[in-house]
Design a protein around this motif. Structure first.
Motif, PDB file in Angstrom:
ATOM      1  N   GLN A   1       2.848 -10.777   2.738  1.00 59.18           N
ATOM      2  CA  GLN A   1       3.879  -9.798   3.098  1.00 59.18           C
ATOM      3  C   GLN A   1       3.384  -8.381   2.828  1.00 59.18           C
ATOM      4  O   GLN A   1       3.560  -7.490   3.663  1.00 59.18           O
ATOM      5  CB  GLN A   1       5.151 -10.073   2.309  1.00 59.18           C
ATOM      6  CG  GLN A   1       6.282  -9.122   2.656  1.00 59.18           C
ATOM      7  CD  GLN A   1       7.556  -9.451   1.897  1.00 59.18           C
ATOM      8  OE1 GLN A   1       7.671 -10.497   1.277  1.00 59.18           O
ATOM      9  NE2 GLN A   1       8.514  -8.543   1.952  1.00 59.18           N
ATOM     10  N   ASN A   2       2.733  -8.175   1.688  1.00 54.28           N
ATOM     11  CA  ASN A   2       2.203  -6.848   1.358  1.00 54.28           C
ATOM     12  C   ASN A   2       1.120  -6.425   2.346  1.00 54.28           C
ATOM     13  O   ASN A   2       1.067  -5.263   2.764  1.00 54.28           O
ATOM     14  CB  ASN A   2       1.644  -6.831  -0.065  1.00 54.28           C
ATOM     15  CG  ASN A   2       2.725  -6.903  -1.116  1.00 54.28           C
ATOM     16  OD1 ASN A   2       3.887  -6.626  -0.842  1.00 54.28           O
ATOM     17  ND2 ASN A   2       2.344  -7.301  -2.302  1.00 54.28           N
TER      18      ASN A   2
ATOM     19  N   GLU B   1       2.868  -5.335   5.512  1.00 53.02           N
ATOM     20  CA  GLU B   1       3.511  -4.033   5.344  1.00 53.02           C
ATOM     21  C   GLU B   1       2.484  -2.907   5.345  1.00 53.02           C
ATOM     22  O   GLU B   1       2.719  -1.850   5.935  1.00 53.02           O
ATOM     23  CB  GLU B   1       4.326  -4.016   4.060  1.00 53.02           C
ATOM     24  CG  GLU B   1       5.575  -4.884   4.128  1.00 53.02           C
ATOM     25  CD  GLU B   1       6.290  -5.015   2.796  1.00 53.02           C
ATOM     26  OE1 GLU B   1       5.881  -4.379   1.810  1.00 53.02           O
ATOM     27  OE2 GLU B   1       7.285  -5.766   2.739  1.00 53.02           O
TER      28      GLU B   1
END
Length: 66
Positions: free
Chosen positions: A30-31, A34
């Motif tokens: 997820q990081n 992003e």
């Protein structure tokens, strides 16, 4: 010491460790996503965006994960 660690890991992760590990990997992905989105947005906002074609070339590199 390494031999002892290898013996201890032979059975793999227990349920709690596996759960924590999966959550860490999910959070990492997820990081990364992003960061990728933020980099593309930053390139789109750059003042020299597409004046000489370098922004689109940089955007292509970012989208490839380079």
């Amino acid at each position: 010491m390494e031999t002892w660690i290898m013996k201890e890991n032979r059975d793999g992760l227990d349920r709690q460790e596996a759960h924590i590990y999966r959550n860490m990997v999910k959070e990492l992905h997820q990081n990364e996503q992003e960061l990728h989105v933020a980099r593309v947005e930053e390139l789109d906002k750059s003042p020299d965006s597409d004046l000489d074609g370098t922004a689109s070339a940089k955007r292509e590199l970012v989208s490839q994960g380079v």
